[in-house]
Design a protein around this motif. Sequence first.
Motif, PDB file in Angstrom:
ATOM      1  N   GLU A   1      36.038  34.705  30.929  1.00 40.48           N
ATOM      2  CA  GLU A   1      36.449  34.648  32.393  1.00 40.48           C
ATOM      3  C   GLU A   1      37.190  35.478  32.535  1.00 40.48           C
ATOM      4  O   GLU A   1      38.060  36.304  31.732  1.00 40.48           O
ATOM      5  N   HIS A   2      37.259  35.404  33.614  1.00 44.10           N
ATOM      6  CA  HIS A   2      38.389  36.428  34.541  1.00 44.10           C
ATOM      7  C   HIS A   2      39.484  36.592  35.644  1.00 44.10           C
ATOM      8  O   HIS A   2      39.656  35.176  35.941  1.00 44.10           O
ATOM      9  N   LEU A   3      40.559  36.887  35.648  1.00 42.43           N
ATOM     10  CA  LEU A   3      41.710  36.647  35.920  1.00 42.43           C
ATOM     11  C   LEU A   3      42.508  37.969  36.807  1.00 42.43           C
ATOM     12  O   LEU A   3      42.223  38.366  36.105  1.00 42.43           O
ATOM     13  N   THR A   4      42.409  37.690  38.242  1.00 38.79           N
ATOM     14  CA  THR A   4      43.164  39.254  38.403  1.00 38.79           C
ATOM     15  C   THR A   4      44.883  37.494  39.223  1.00 38.79           C
ATOM     16  O   THR A   4      44.929  36.916  39.496  1.00 38.79           O
ATOM     17  N   VAL A   5      45.474  38.930  39.346  1.00 39.97           N
ATOM     18  CA  VAL A   5      47.078  38.219  39.458  1.00 39.97           C
ATOM     19  C   VAL A   5      47.614  39.662  40.117  1.00 39.97           C
ATOM     20  O   VAL A   5      47.522  40.630  39.825  1.00 39.97           O
ATOM     21  N   LEU A   6      49.182  38.926  40.485  1.00 39.67           N
ATOM     22  CA  LEU A   6      49.779  40.634  41.299  1.00 39.67           C
ATOM     23  C   LEU A   6      51.108  39.396  40.700  1.00 39.67           C
ATOM     24  O   LEU A   6      51.251  38.861  40.806  1.00 39.67           O
ATOM     25  N   LEU A   7      51.894  41.158  39.936  1.00 39.72           N
ATOM     26  CA  LEU A   7      52.989  40.592  39.811  1.00 39.72           C
ATOM     27  C   LEU A   7      54.075  41.487  40.361  1.00 39.72           C
ATOM     28  O   LEU A   7      53.239  43.111  41.112  1.00 39.72           O
ATOM     29  N   ILE A   8      55.288  41.520  40.938  1.00 34.28           N
ATOM     30  CA  ILE A   8      55.877  41.897  42.023  1.00 34.28           C
ATOM     31  C   ILE A   8      57.560  42.338  41.267  1.00 34.28           C
ATOM     32  O   ILE A   8      57.863  40.691  40.829  1.00 34.28           O
ATOM     33  N   GLY A   9      57.918  42.759  41.616  1.00 35.33           N
ATOM     34  CA  GLY A   9      59.329  43.232  41.074  1.00 35.33           C
ATOM     35  C   GLY A   9      59.714  44.553  40.267  1.00 35.33           C
ATOM     36  O   GLY A   9      58.490  45.589  40.658  1.00 35.33           O
ATOM     37  N   PRO A  10      60.941  44.793  39.528  1.00 34.43           N
ATOM     38  CA  PRO A  10      61.126  46.053  39.460  1.00 34.43           C
ATOM     39  C   PRO A  10      60.345  46.788  37.662  1.00 34.43           C
ATOM     40  O   PRO A  10      60.897  46.489  37.188  1.00 34.43           O
ATOM     41  N   LEU A  11      59.153  46.464  38.091  1.00 34.18           N
ATOM     42  CA  LEU A  11      58.099  46.720  36.991  1.00 34.18           C
ATOM     43  C   LEU A  11      58.106  48.518  36.246  1.00 34.18           C
ATOM     44  O   LEU A  11      58.319  47.834  34.397  1.00 34.18           O
ATOM     45  N   VAL A  12      59.013  48.809  37.118  1.00 37.92           N
ATOM     46  CA  VAL A  12      58.814  50.436  35.721  1.00 37.92           C
ATOM     47  C   VAL A  12      60.162  49.991  34.910  1.00 37.92           C
ATOM     48  O   VAL A  12      59.803  49.969  33.996  1.00 37.92           O
ATOM     49  N   ASP A  13      61.126  49.821  35.569  1.00 41.41           N
ATOM     50  CA  ASP A  13      62.219  49.457  35.039  1.00 41.41           C
ATOM     51  C   ASP A  13      62.020  47.944  34.121  1.00 41.41           C
ATOM     52  O   ASP A  13      62.917  48.139  32.698  1.00 41.41           O
ATOM     53  N   THR A  14      61.304  47.578  33.849  1.00 42.22           N
ATOM     54  CA  THR A  14      61.463  46.336  32.988  1.00 42.22           C
ATOM     55  C   THR A  14      60.305  46.741  31.786  1.00 42.22           C
ATOM     56  O   THR A  14      59.239  45.878  31.292  1.00 42.22           O
TER      57      THR A  14
END
Lengths: 327, 179
Positions: B95-108
């Motif tokens: 199975e495939h799953l595509t999600v978006l993550l939003i926020g301080p991605l680099v800092d975390t």
Amino acid sequence: MKLGIIGAGAVGSAVARLAPEYGHSVVALADSESAAIDPDGLDPEALLARKEDGEALGESDPDEALDAPYDVLVEATPTTLGDAEPGFSHIRRALEGDRHAVLANKGPVAERYEEVRTLETGSRGQVRFEATVAGAIPALSTIADLGAGNVTAIRGVLNGTANFILSRMAAEGLGYEHVLAEAQDLGVAEADPSFDVQGTDAALKCVILANVLAEGNGDGDTAEVGVRESYTLADATVEGIEHVPPSALELAAEDGRTIRLIGEVSTGSIRVGPRLVPEHGTLAVTGTQNILQLEARHAGRLNISGRGAGGPETATAVLADISRLEA
Amino acid sequence: MTENARPDGGRERAYTVRLELVDEPGELLNALEPIATQGGNLLSIFHERGSLTPRGHIPVEVALEATPEGFEGIVDALRESGVAVVQAGSERYSEHLTVLLIGPLVDTDLSDTLSCLEERAEASVTDVSLSAPEGTAGTSSARLRLATAEADHTLSIVHEAAAEKGLDVIEPLTPGAER
């Protein structure tokens, strides 16, 4: 039918204006300040023109409109949460007097559904509320035709303001604040847009849908596990669109997708939040359009899209309810 | 619409193949060639150079997309060319799953977030796109494509991991039933 219209905002005044065309007379029309009452029928155009000129609607106290000799009370006051007042009391007055109540106000059927149904059981009047879900879209009558027990899930775009903002952000690559300001200039968003952009409005519509579906849930063997008798806003998981940045829409578009504020109702779960959907898929309606997608046993998937807000548009749903009362 | 339709009528799905390679130059290339010639689409290669198998071979995990027929051909061709195929997990990551993550991605620490996902969710991150218009300190977005055995389970792990780092998740309407 003789109509008593409480609330003279966009929807209430549109119902009043269209009533004669649909063969009804308006015997009472009230806003929050005053009421015009005439058992022989009012002239809605003249009254509303007066209101637009800044004059009072009529000589009477708004409360007196509730005792006017109407057959149907049209409750079109602004939606309130919690105790859903004063809308709830208005409906109670109508039903206790064995008159019908047709709602454009979401509060009573989203927050106090069971009580509304109990009042209806003790009355010769009926309660109808097509206009509370997705404006002009015949959502509830379609569910009634399919049989609420046959509808297994509903999802859709149920807030035009949020949809306008997301589709503009995606099309123009603009930020949320910028597009919100533009929407406010166009009159698409209100000065305080929180009800729309935080998902509350869409959630109320989903709660109403969940209440309607729960009524179709059979007893014993046919009852679906996890479905309660009625729901309120507190039962919904709600997320808004304020935190969606343009970069998220961009990344979605690179992958043939976009983001929409989607409401979902299935087996007792009510959820509203931004979701990834195929960019050119059925649910990715643009601008202020709404869409409702129903999953039904035997019938399969049904999509109904159209205008989910607006005075005359929503008034047609109220008038459709009134004509069903006559049938 | 659950999988990519192909002109030949077959349907692509994701597969994970575990290979054991002899530590010689050109071995990896040699092993990958049958995938391309049999019409497979290479998604990711995990090449554990540091760890050797008891037999002294290098374990390599390859994620690829192919039709079921194409996949059989790939495994056959790999074996014919002398590559040790220790596991051809046909159903493992279907199975495939595509999600978006939003926020301080680099800092975390996005890469930590990703390895954390792969570890906990038994999923393979097959694609990552990052957009950080406000620079590394501001809000950024990432699109992840995950190959997984069970999209619903993976999604709950994604939510868990994101919550720990204060990130928002935008998920598809129907996890798993995706391209």
